[in-house]
Design an enzyme around this catalytic site. Sequence first.
Site, mmCIF file in Angstrom:
data_model
loop_
_atom_site.group_PDB
_atom_site.id
_atom_site.type_symbol
_atom_site.label_atom_id
_atom_site.label_comp_id
_atom_site.label_asym_id
_atom_site.label_seq_id
_atom_site.Cartn_x
_atom_site.Cartn_y
_atom_site.Cartn_z
ATOM 1 N N GLU A 172 0.811 -1.222 0.000
ATOM 2 C CA GLU A 172 0.000 0.000 0.000
ATOM 3 C C GLU A 172 0.848 1.279 0.000
ATOM 4 O OE1 GLU A 172 -3.230 0.162 2.760
ATOM 5 O OE2 GLU A 172 -4.107 -1.716 2.054
ATOM 6 N N GLU A 186 -5.135 -8.802 1.175
ATOM 7 C CA GLU A 186 -5.773 -8.401 2.439
ATOM 8 C C GLU A 186 -7.260 -8.217 2.224
ATOM 9 O OE1 GLU A 186 -4.333 -4.990 4.678
ATOM 10 O OE2 GLU A 186 -2.267 -5.516 4.150
HETATM 11 C C1 NOJ Z 1 -4.026 -2.008 5.262
HETATM 12 C C2 NOJ Z 1 -2.659 -2.282 5.774
HETATM 13 O O1 NOJ Z 1 -1.854 -2.947 4.847
HETATM 14 C C3 NOJ Z 1 -2.617 -2.959 7.127
HETATM 15 O O2 NOJ Z 1 -1.384 -2.674 7.698
HETATM 16 C C4 NOJ Z 1 -3.780 -2.488 7.972
HETATM 17 O O3 NOJ Z 1 -3.710 -2.967 9.272
HETATM 18 C C5 NOJ Z 1 -5.061 -2.958 7.322
HETATM 19 N N1 NOJ Z 1 -5.144 -2.466 5.957
HETATM 20 C C6 NOJ Z 1 -6.310 -2.554 8.075
HETATM 21 O O4 NOJ Z 1 -6.436 -1.196 8.142
#
Ligand code: NOJ
Length: 445
Positions: free
Chosen positions: A163, A347
């Site tokens: 991200e 994710e």
């Molecule tokens: C995006 C991120 O990659 C991760 O670190 C984060 O905890 C989750 N989404 C949830 O917000």
Amino acid sequence: MSFPKNFLWGTATSAGQIEGGAFQDGRTPSIWDTLATQPGRIHNNDTPTVACDSYNKFDRDLKNLLDLGVNAYRFSISWSRVMPEGVGKLNPKGIDYYKRVIEKLNENNIKPNVTLYHWDLPQVLEDRGGWKNRDSIEWFGEYADKMFRTFGDVVPMWATINEPIATYIGYSKGTFAPGHTNEAWGNQARHNILVAHGKGVEAFRALNPKNSEIGIVIDIWKRHALTDSPEDIAYMIDEDERNWKFYTDPILAGRYSDYILEHLEKEGTLMEMKPHDFELMSKPLDFFGLNVYNRVPVTHNEKVKMDFTQGGNFLNNQKEYYPQAVYDAIHLLHDLYDIKCPIYITENGTYYKGDEPVSEDGMIHDNDRIRYVAGFLEWLEKAIDEGFDVRGYYLWSLMDNFEWTAAYNYKFGIMSTDIATGETKWKKSAYFYRDFIKAAKERER
Ligand code: NOJ
């Protein structure tokens, strides 16, 4: 309807969120350790110093993974643990930790999917200007090269960056580490990190580790205009451009859009770019890691906004329940870029704000999370049935952990974590996921 053979079922975590051991065995602080020393920056002034203590409790994590029956695990390497000075020397103790984690996973047929950079820049590099300094491209290239030389042959899947938008936020909005509020810095930092990704891919191809693949992880949060007024449509386009196309365009098409170039120029925040940058950013990938959580409804119309938030299909965290988001994002990758490489959902998950209620039977009945995950899996299966090449799903997250500025207040885990003792406990969703994986494996195509 079923999931393909050898589909990867995993959970995801990251170093800065679970490891703790912040100052153990020669590790130096990351920008998140530093941010956490500044009062008022992080919920409850909590820190990632101990977090889930996975640095000392990997056996606990391994047992949970085995009991879940996953065949994949996504985690990240803490840069300042393996290279305390950011560049130069490796730290043998830090290397040993990951060596053991990777070995244990491989021994147990759990495929490691390792992210090199999940938001935790070594503070020593931030002190030299961090991601807004173009030298960061070389720093990351060196780090990536060293990790591939050390673990290349035993790690089957690598992701360079997780991200990249988080880096923009950290330099422009101030709500993420390193906490700066300068729009031009944000744009330069996000450009540099995308080029750094390319340097990583280049280093990987040069070494060509056996049986190993490389990709990047990008989050798509599609905007949906709630009315068809020209203002709302324009709003949607603007947000799509700035929030995810900024990353997918250079990675998958080797360019920024005219929209971005024109607007940033007008705003006086256009980054410094070199012609070779575009070739680096768009190096062919072996896979695309897609993080997808939700869509984002947008409108200027206050009345529609109110109706929407009061009436819709909502989870207890006040977020809309829109599982089709995963299907839409996969379609976008095909429609906009005609993506050729396989996609992994790296994710997906949801959170509970505050303390999740424990029932009399001692269990957290997180039915909202189960509904959320089940819904996303249904839409994912639909996309696969239509012929899209999606090869894995990683649930965020294995356990409650350090959710950045929300610290331990946002609970994303399918297991709870007692931060004081390091004890983890299965929530109902963990049993659900275990059973879902088992059933899916039984009816593999
Ligand atoms: C995006 C991120 O990659 C991760 O670190 C984060 O905890 C989750 N989404 C949830 O917000």
